[in-house]
Design a protein around this motif. Structure first.
Motif, PDB file in Angstrom:
ATOM      1  N   LEU A 100       0.786  -1.118   0.136  1.00  0.00           N
ATOM      2  CA  LEU A 100       0.165  -0.154  -0.100  1.00  0.00           C
ATOM      3  C   LEU A 100       0.960   1.124  -0.067  1.00  0.00           C
ATOM      4  O   LEU A 100       1.908   1.502   0.464  1.00  0.00           O
ATOM      5  CB  LEU A 100      -0.889   0.004   1.392  1.00  0.00           C
ATOM      6  CG  LEU A 100      -2.001  -0.957   1.415  1.00  0.00           C
ATOM      7  CD1 LEU A 100      -2.966  -0.786   2.538  1.00  0.00           C
ATOM      8  CD2 LEU A 100      -2.995  -0.930   0.144  1.00  0.00           C
ATOM      9  N   ARG A 101       0.394   2.365  -0.384  1.00  0.00           N
ATOM     10  CA  ARG A 101       1.104   3.842  -0.537  1.00  0.00           C
ATOM     11  C   ARG A 101       0.894   4.162   0.936  1.00  0.00           C
ATOM     12  O   ARG A 101       0.225   3.880   1.731  1.00  0.00           O
ATOM     13  CB  ARG A 101       0.403   4.671  -1.470  1.00  0.00           C
ATOM     14  CG  ARG A 101       0.443   4.327  -2.936  1.00  0.00           C
ATOM     15  CD  ARG A 101      -0.243   5.335  -3.657  1.00  0.00           C
ATOM     16  NE  ARG A 101      -1.455   5.724  -3.384  1.00  0.00           N
ATOM     17  CZ  ARG A 101      -2.545   5.417  -3.968  1.00  0.00           C
ATOM     18  NH1 ARG A 101      -2.564   4.270  -4.805  1.00  0.00           N
ATOM     19  NH2 ARG A 101      -3.668   5.602  -3.539  1.00  0.00           N
ATOM     20  N   GLU A 102       1.971   5.255   1.091  1.00  0.00           N
ATOM     21  CA  GLU A 102       2.355   5.639   2.752  1.00  0.00           C
ATOM     22  C   GLU A 102       0.941   6.194   3.110  1.00  0.00           C
ATOM     23  O   GLU A 102       0.799   6.107   4.166  1.00  0.00           O
ATOM     24  CB  GLU A 102       3.298   6.397   2.527  1.00  0.00           C
ATOM     25  CG  GLU A 102       3.668   6.965   3.727  1.00  0.00           C
ATOM     26  CD  GLU A 102       4.138   6.227   4.847  1.00  0.00           C
ATOM     27  OE1 GLU A 102       4.142   6.405   6.016  1.00  0.00           O
ATOM     28  OE2 GLU A 102       4.816   4.929   4.526  1.00  0.00           O
ATOM     29  N   GLN A 103       0.437   7.006   2.136  1.00  0.00           N
ATOM     30  CA  GLN A 103      -0.684   7.720   2.811  1.00  0.00           C
ATOM     31  C   GLN A 103      -2.003   6.604   3.201  1.00  0.00           C
ATOM     32  O   GLN A 103      -2.499   6.781   4.001  1.00  0.00           O
ATOM     33  CB  GLN A 103      -1.192   8.671   1.555  1.00  0.00           C
ATOM     34  CG  GLN A 103      -2.470   9.478   1.986  1.00  0.00           C
ATOM     35  CD  GLN A 103      -2.495  10.239   3.207  1.00  0.00           C
ATOM     36  OE1 GLN A 103      -1.239  10.850   3.468  1.00  0.00           O
ATOM     37  NE2 GLN A 103      -3.096  10.144   4.136  1.00  0.00           N
ATOM     38  N   GLN A 104      -2.052   5.285   2.476  1.00  0.00           N
ATOM     39  CA  GLN A 104      -2.895   4.568   2.751  1.00  0.00           C
ATOM     40  C   GLN A 104      -2.520   3.763   3.987  1.00  0.00           C
ATOM     41  O   GLN A 104      -3.307   3.590   5.027  1.00  0.00           O
ATOM     42  CB  GLN A 104      -3.070   3.431   1.715  1.00  0.00           C
ATOM     43  CG  GLN A 104      -3.561   4.034   0.435  1.00  0.00           C
ATOM     44  CD  GLN A 104      -3.660   2.890  -0.672  1.00  0.00           C
ATOM     45  OE1 GLN A 104      -2.533   2.385  -1.182  1.00  0.00           O
ATOM     46  NE2 GLN A 104      -4.897   2.731  -1.302  1.00  0.00           N
ATOM     47  N   LEU A 105      -1.379   3.662   4.394  1.00  0.00           N
ATOM     48  CA  LEU A 105      -0.946   3.131   5.563  1.00  0.00           C
ATOM     49  C   LEU A 105      -0.947   4.010   6.776  1.00  0.00           C
ATOM     50  O   LEU A 105      -1.240   3.277   7.762  1.00  0.00           O
ATOM     51  CB  LEU A 105       0.681   2.591   5.299  1.00  0.00           C
ATOM     52  CG  LEU A 105       1.109   1.387   4.528  1.00  0.00           C
ATOM     53  CD1 LEU A 105       2.490   1.026   4.434  1.00  0.00           C
ATOM     54  CD2 LEU A 105       0.392   0.055   5.308  1.00  0.00           C
TER      55      LEU A 105
END
Length: 341
Positions: A87-92
């Motif tokens: 997952l992208r950092e923002q999603q994490l």
């Protein structure tokens, strides 16, 4: 299909997790090697092992916080059934702090020494909740009160260095609780604290978990601490799970020599000499191709099967698992994972 036949998905499910880095000669080094486990809603799971066994690194992989140079090379990490690897950092960030809260081992490195404690807790709240500052501030005071900080409104204005080690750990617990996560991960929460403060911190942690009805993963090298708090335990050695089962089974009928060694290493009775497992854990670069514990194992004694073949994690009749070629000699008969016990 009846409701009884529908198995509820685990809160967290890790399957075949492999974490690697690149060695000095350009070779791929497996730091975490084929780790699988589950955590259900409201469950308390203890992960136990010596320093360097991979306990904290496994949880950093779950959180998406692996240090630079390390990566998840294989496996899946399912959060409520959804794979979060890649997952992208923002999603994490939407998961970290909101759904999963982590209590780090050293509160002084987890807290910003240049900012007041109340401000840091309020930021953790406002990152995930659109609330006014005054609402966040009130929540901070409630959280500090919950973890046993007296005169919370006044103490929230202090800086981390103005609090004792035990109080800083309470602040980190409060931060992990800030958004009512479904899972708390506590990484050696009582390290470097004296015995009295350790007991206070563990009571605080259990109170926090109970208030949130959350699951808890307790990372520790202290079998006694895990026994007092966890219903199920995972024993890790050299980046792998070597035994797992209910806390009762682990203590009453361990079937891996490493687990037995850890149990014997606890404080001996008054007239007994303290026991230490001989040797040291292998470097991940020099991990034996067979059983990683074989060089330290009194049961192995150079047996070729231990040197040549890596033991599989096998299911025992009582539901626990052991990765030892001679688990049958140490306890109940075993069968391959996936077969009927």
């Amino acid at each position: 299909m009846s409701a009884e036949m529908i198995r509820k998905a685990p809160l967290l499910e890790v399957n075949g997790l492999v974490v690697t880095t690149t060695g000095p000669d350009g070779e791929t080094v497996r730091l975490i090697d084929d780790v699988s486990f589950t955590v259900d809603d409201g469950e308390v799971v203890g992960i136990v092992g010596e320093s360097g066994s991979g306990k904290s690194l496994t949880m950093l992989a779950v959180m998406g916080l692996l240090p630079y140079g390390l990566e998840v090379a294989a496996g899946s990490i399912l959060w409520r059934g959804k794979d979060i690897v890649g997952l992208r950092e923002q999603q994490l960030r939407e998961i970290r702090g909101r759904d999963i809260g982590m209590i780090f081992q050293d509160p002084m490195t987890a807290l910003n020494p240049l900012r007041r404690i109340g401000s840091q807790l309020a930021e953790a709240i406002r990152l995930h909740q659109r609330v006014p500052r005054r609402v966040a501030r009130a929540r901070v005071h409630d959280l500090l009160d919950t973890v046993g900080v007296k005169d919370a409104a006044k103490r929230a204005r202090a800086y981390p260095h103005e609090w004792s080690g035990g109080m800083r750990q309470r602040a980190v617990i409060a931060m992990a609780m800030a958004n009512d996560p479904a899972l708390l991960i506590a990484d050696e929460p009582t390290t470097a604290l004296d015995v009295t403060v350790q007991a206070q911190v563990m009571r605080t942690l259990e109170k926090a978990r109970a208030e949130l009805s959350s699951a808890l993963i307790l990372i520790t090298h202290d079998l006694g601490l895990a026994a007092q708090n966890a219903s199920r335990m995972l024993i890790m050695y050299s980046g792998r799970i070597v035994e797992s089962g209910s806390t009762r089974d682990i203590f009453l009928s361990p079937t891996h020599p490493y687990t037995q060694g850890l149990l014997k290493s606890r404080l001996a009775e008054r007239d007994e000499r303290a026991y230490a497992i001989p040797g040291n854990p292998p470097s991940p670069r020099l991990r034996p191709s067979g059983c990683a514990f074989a060089p330290r194992c009194e049961l192995s004694r150079g047996r070729s099967v231990c040197v040549d073949a890596r033991p599989r994690l096998e299911l025992r009749a009582n539901g626990s698992c052991s990765a030892c070629h001679f688990a049958q000699e140490l306890g109940a008969p075993v069968a391959p994972v996936g077969s009927e016990a």
